[in-house]
Design a protein around this motif. Sequence first.
Motif, PDB file in Angstrom:
ATOM      1  N   HIS A   1     -21.732  26.127 -14.829  1.00  0.00           N
ATOM      2  CA  HIS A   1     -22.635  25.321 -14.002  1.00  0.00           C
ATOM      3  C   HIS A   1     -22.326  25.574 -12.532  1.00  0.00           C
ATOM      4  N   SER A   2     -23.351  25.793 -11.749  1.00  0.00           N
ATOM      5  CA  SER A   2     -23.158  26.198 -10.356  1.00  0.00           C
ATOM      6  C   SER A   2     -22.499  25.122  -9.498  1.00  0.00           C
ATOM      7  N   ASN A   3     -22.574  23.844  -9.900  1.00  0.00           N
ATOM      8  CA  ASN A   3     -21.999  22.764  -9.096  1.00  0.00           C
ATOM      9  C   ASN A   3     -20.512  22.557  -9.347  1.00  0.00           C
TER      10      ASN A   3
ATOM     11  N   GLU B   1     -24.230  17.209 -15.241  1.00  0.00           N
ATOM     12  CA  GLU B   1     -24.879  16.521 -14.114  1.00  0.00           C
ATOM     13  C   GLU B   1     -24.467  15.051 -14.057  1.00  0.00           C
TER      14      GLU B   1
ATOM     15  N   LYS C   1     -17.539  14.448  -9.471  1.00  0.00           N
ATOM     16  CA  LYS C   1     -16.449  15.301  -9.015  1.00  0.00           C
ATOM     17  C   LYS C   1     -15.440  14.450  -8.234  1.00  0.00           C
TER      18      LYS C   1
END
Length: 344
Positions: free
Chosen positions: A92-94, A117, A121
Amino acid sequence: MTEEVNNKQILFKDYVNGFPKESDMLLSTSSTISLKLPHGSNGVLLVKNLYLSCDPYMRIRMNNTAGGDTDSFTPGSPIIGLGVAKVLDSGHSNFKNGDLVWGMTGWEQYSIINDPENLFKIEHTDVPLSYYTGILGMPGITAYAGFYEICAPKEGEYVFVSAASGAVGQLVGQFAKLSGCYVVGSAGTKEKVDMLKNKFGFDEAFNYKEEQDLDAALKRYFPDGIDIYFENVGGKMLEAVILNMRLHGRIAVCGMISQYNGQGDGVQNLFLLVPKSIRMQGFGVNHFYHLYPKYLDMIIPLIKNGTISYVEDIVEGIEHAPAALVGLFSGKNVGKQVVVVAHE
């Protein structure tokens, strides 16, 4: 060749009637997992679980029909709950490898997260990571939203908190003191009552198990009545509180632990909400996570300067997670119940 490792899991055996037992959950040591995501695993994470959170709402998920926006656990699959984890491999890019996160994960050593999602974090790592199961996680935002958004406290008001030494209650009492309120809490042991007064700064506290008449007890501590009740218990406690609520009082219903196991008594005097103009509102924390950044801005400095205290009840080892969860319903925990799966 990709490394396969053992993955201990706590499996949910089957739907529960009455009080949950350790035997409703099963430790499985037969599962293995690769520490590398398969090629093309877009949008998912592989995480190593560090801390697991034991929370009363998990009992509701042990029912065949959980209700509301809470899904039931799946028999034969790992228990699902809030936890703190470290990202080992990211599709996942995040998220990147090494990120620390909190949110829903499996009761197992390693988990594949298909909906990252919904994870938060972790940016502040100069506080205990276990706090993200409690004061910096779901219980924290629950206390914050329920007290400030729903109860809307005013200086000088009278506040009562049931299950006050738990993960949420201990924070609500301290928020009440910061707001200039008079606050009383109830708990189930002398140790917890002493902690409410001496560590968390409650004005008064009492052991509800020692009170033959809850109405009389509340009149003793609130001769002028109660403005705000932070509800964690339900049943006879709620009934007694309603008798003692002041005009235009507010009740935030966070939980009703006395009712989760099918043993609690119904409340007979809800009609009193009408002549007393009491506002009683249930709420789910999922509807308030948009306040999380604002909450962190408030709470992190209060933790660091010692204004807010937080007590955890920590057990080591995933194999002890079933006992830790079951213990919530007999009041064995002192403070927020946390299970250590691994140290970072």
